[in-house]
Design a protein around this motif. Structure first.
Motif, mmCIF file in Angstrom:
data_model
loop_
_atom_site.group_PDB
_atom_site.id
_atom_site.type_symbol
_atom_site.label_atom_id
_atom_site.label_comp_id
_atom_site.label_asym_id
_atom_site.label_seq_id
_atom_site.Cartn_x
_atom_site.Cartn_y
_atom_site.Cartn_z
ATOM 1 N N ALA A 58 -0.784 -7.372 5.423
ATOM 2 C CA ALA A 58 -1.356 -6.771 4.211
ATOM 3 C C ALA A 58 -1.536 -5.264 4.377
ATOM 4 O O ALA A 58 -1.346 -4.501 3.424
ATOM 5 C CB ALA A 58 -2.702 -7.438 3.902
ATOM 6 N N TRP A 59 -1.886 -4.836 5.565
ATOM 7 C CA TRP A 59 -2.118 -3.417 5.827
ATOM 8 C C TRP A 59 -0.814 -2.621 5.768
ATOM 9 O O TRP A 59 -0.768 -1.512 5.228
ATOM 10 C CB TRP A 59 -2.765 -3.294 7.208
ATOM 11 N N LEU A 60 0.253 -3.196 6.294
ATOM 12 C CA LEU A 60 1.481 -2.436 6.470
ATOM 13 C C LEU A 60 2.477 -2.571 5.337
ATOM 14 O O LEU A 60 3.427 -1.784 5.267
ATOM 15 C CB LEU A 60 2.166 -2.892 7.780
ATOM 16 N N GLU A 61 2.257 -3.512 4.417
ATOM 17 C CA GLU A 61 3.314 -3.826 3.453
ATOM 18 C C GLU A 61 3.618 -2.674 2.498
ATOM 19 O O GLU A 61 4.727 -2.566 1.981
ATOM 20 C CB GLU A 61 2.966 -5.090 2.676
ATOM 21 N N ARG A 62 2.664 -1.772 2.270
ATOM 22 C CA ARG A 62 2.909 -0.679 1.321
ATOM 23 C C ARG A 62 3.118 0.675 1.996
ATOM 24 O O ARG A 62 3.112 1.706 1.338
ATOM 25 C CB ARG A 62 1.732 -0.578 0.350
#
Length: 726
Positions: free
Chosen positions: A703-707
């Motif tokens: 969730a932290w890295l997806e964007r």
């Protein structure tokens, strides 16, 4: 109505996020696990059929599979293992698959050769028998068909004789697949007599093997207690039941003595898997393992991804060793992944160590792992007595590194014709070279690290990136000539001092610089066992697993070395290493002694070593970890952001910091400059994600890295359960 082609997902051994859909041409038989050739862009590549197509790609955009490779399909359990490792480490599944497809040439059809066997002959043919032809037929009478050159050699004739015999009908040519034959260790062969404690431990492991079910067992025994002979009994049981065995060893230097013990026990060598194999050896071994023609494989951590046909037991020897952790590419711990692979094939795994990792200790205490314990050395031998030498009170002479008590002990050992091991976990001559005139040290141009002098090779080397350069005469900072001075000891400097003190002693270095491959390591071990070495000077390669019958003195030159740097596992690693190296002494009839030079004899690690109370040290270390919420009572994951442009790296770090997760039980540390701030020309920053034990880090990280978008020059490496904090 046009027929709709079947589609399948094909995973490619590339760092791609997912498998790609391909269509199956009519008449081509394709199933999950098949190795197939598919187009990718303008080239063809080999992948693995991972399942039925996703249906998300329009049929007109799909490309056809070109062909199916003539190799056995990848087993379902190995495919699930690839998926599991990918999900746990957050590495692209294709990057993990690449480790399981490390020998592409093994997927091709094996080469064939022409061999000759005796043909049914008529009376007319018998009249044509010369003495040379009779010798050829005699060789084939009870033996297998042979290639022309080999048959001619053993019969003592020329190859022309073989070809003539074939042309007139005396020999029959047959096409045969070329396969390297592997020795077959005998699981029924009688082993040595075990002590009552060893026999009980061995029977426990054998029962696990015969259950044909998953289990994880910690084999915990002091150095010299016979752990290897105990798990050899489990190997024998697996072989006797027709199943394959994988043994993981952390160091190539350990393999030599281990292989000799294995051959003595089972009458044949196992197959080996390590970086020193030739491409032909890798291809033949990989294919033989897949076809079930290899019973036992001993190897480094990469052997975990081999295509076993019928895996029935995994042994991880020295399970605590940090060498099982891979930091480059896919970051994984082979010890932990061995447990996963064993579970996926319903086989037992044995974790053996004299100094078990705290993770394994906790897994035993919580009932996840079973355990067997060997508290005493085999044959009633005593562990080496261990003493700490306080360097604040018993300093070495100026410019020396060996204290008076160590020198005196070495003298007595040499006079008794016994052997000494000097242990210093620092390669080269000196860890740092300074200019006396200006005080500047010689640094690596690509890393924030000192160049290490290797005086015997007349070169300065970076132990991080491998950069090497000849020693300079003038300082590049101040231009002053001939003012360089070596600071601190390495093993080469220690060898220089030992030779000055004992000029008649036969001395040898035991390091990865002096022993470049397994053959050289084997030869050094054999010289030590034969008594051809008086003083062995080694790094951690010499610290574990070896059995040197005449080694009675171990001296640790700098016991404090591993305690510096603030590493989470510094105390644990130092205790393990020093306990293991002390365990090399006195393994036969003569008593052993270990001397540990330290500036901090009051440190808990030194106190635990001197008292021999390993369990008290482990309990205290676990209490500290529990209070801090650190592994094995908490979870960690590190993010390493690197790139050639520090501004671009910092921009990515700023974006990550803004989107960092905020919730109970989660702490984000960083971004901070990594201790090794520059590595191979890339600037490095670190984040550390810390969570409580009940929170899985993988969903948080996804969730932290997806964007977060990464410029092409910036890399982001994820390390779940990090061992290195550099």
């Amino acid at each position: 109505m046009e027929n709709i082609k079947r589609t399948v997902r094909v995973l490619l051994p590339l760092p791609l996020a997912d498998a790609y859909d391909y269509s199956v041409p009519e008449g081509l038989e394709v199933a999950a696990g098949h190795f197939v050739v598919v187009p990718l862009g303008k080239r063809l590549t080999i992948g693995v059929v991972w399942g039925e197509g996703s249906g998300e790609v329009a049929p007109e955009k799909l490309r056809d599979i070109e062909e199916v490779m003539p190799a056995l399909p990848m087993a379902d359990a190995l495919r699930r293992f690839v998926d599991w490792v990918s999900a746990y480490t957050l590495a692209p599944p294709g990057a993990v698959l690449r480790m399981a497809m490390s020998v592409p040439s093994a997927l091709e059809a094996p080469k064939t050769e022409i061999v000759y066997r005796a043909a049914a002959t008529s009376d007319d043919a018998a009249l044509k028998l010369t003495n040379a032809r009779r010798r050829v037929l005699e060789q084939l009478k009870d033996g297998p068909a042979l290639p022309a050159a080999e048959l001619a050699h053993i019969a003592g004739v020329g190859t022309s004789v073989i070809k003539t015999m074939a042309s007139i009908g005396l020999l029959e040519p047959v096409e045969r697949t070329m396969r390297r034959s592997f020795a077959h260790p005998d699981g029924q062969r009688q082993g040595p007599e075990l002590s009552p404690e060893q026999a009980i431990a061995a029977q426990g492991l054998v029962d696990k093997v015969l259950a044909h079910a998953f289990s994880a067992t910690l084999l915990d025994g002091v150095p010299g207690s016979g752990k290897t002979e105990v798990y050899f009994e489990a190997i024998a049981a697996a072989l006797a039941s027709g199943r394959q065995v994988l043994v993981l060893l952390p160091e190539i230097a350990l393999t030599a003595q281990w292989l000799k013990r294995f051959e003595d026990r089972f009458g044949a060598m196992p197959a080996s898997w390590h970086s020193g194999l030739t491409s032909l050896e890798r291809r033949e071994t990989w294919r033989a393992i897949a076809e079930g023609r290899v019973g036992v494989v001993v190897g480094a951590r990469s052997a975990l991804f081999l295509p076993f046909a019928n895996l029935g037991l995994i042994v991880v020897d020295e399970e605590h060793d940090g060498s099982f952790k891979q930091d480059d590419g896919v970051s994984y711990n082979a010890r932990d992944m061995a447990v996963v692979r064993a579970r996926l094939v319903s086989a037992p795994v044995v974790l053996a160590s004299a100094t078990p990792s705290l993770e394994s200790v906790v897994n035993v205490s919580t009932g996840r792992y079973g355990s067997v314990h060997l508290p005493d050395r085999h044959g009633g031998r005593e562990l080496a007595t261990l003493s700490a030498i306080d360097l604040r009170r018993q300093q070495p002479a100026r410019g020396r590194w060996l204290s008076p008590p160590v020198v005196e002990a070495m003298k007595r050992t040499f006079e008794a014709k016994e052997q000494t091991l000097l242990f210093l976990n620092r390669r080269g001559y000196a860890p740092m070279t300074l200019c006396r005139a200006c005080g500047h040290g010689i640094e690596c141009p690509q890393c924030s690290a000192w160049l290490v002098e290797h005086r015997f090779r007349r070169t300065l080397v970076c132990h991080h990136c491998g950069h090497a350069e000849p020693p300079a005469r003038e300082c590049k900072y101040c231009g002053t000539p001939d003012q360089f001075v070596a600071c601190g000891p390495g093993v080469e400097r220690l060898a220089e001092e030992a030779l000055e003190l004992f000029p008649e002693a036969r001395l040898e270095l035991f390091t990865s610089d002096s022993l470049m491959n397994r053959t050289e390591a084997t030869a050094a071990v054999e010289r030590m066992i034969a008594g051809e070495i008086d003083i062995l000077i080694g790094t951690q390669m010499a610290a574990k697993g070896h059995h040197f019958p005449n080694l009675t003195l171990v001296a640790v030159v700098d016991a404090d070395l591993g305690l510096n740097g603030g590493d989470l596992r510094a105390a644990e690693r130092t205790f393990q290493l020093l306990y293991q190296v002390a365990g090399r002494a006195g393994r036969e009839d003569r008593p052993g002694r270990a001397l540990v030079q330290t500036h901090a004899p009051e440190h808990p690690v030194m106190q635990a070593l001197v008292s021999g109370d390993r369990d008290r040290f482990v309990a205290a270390e676990l209490a500290d970890r529990r209070a801090a919420g650190m592994p094995p009572f908490g979870r960690l994951a590190s993010l390493i952001i690197s790139g050639p442009d520090p501004a671009a790296v910092d921009n990515v770090c700023s974006a990550l910091a803004r989107r960092a997760p905020h919730q109970d039980g989660v702490t984000i540390l960083g971004p901070s400059t990594a201790p090794l701030a520059l590595l191979r020309g890339r600037h490095r920053r670190r984040f550390l994600l810390k969570t409580s034990r009940d929170i899985a880090v993988q969903p948080l990280l996804r969730a932290w890295l997806e964007r977060i978008g990464l410029p092409g020059s910036v890399r982001l490496q994820i390390d779940v359960d990090p061992y290195s904090f550099m």
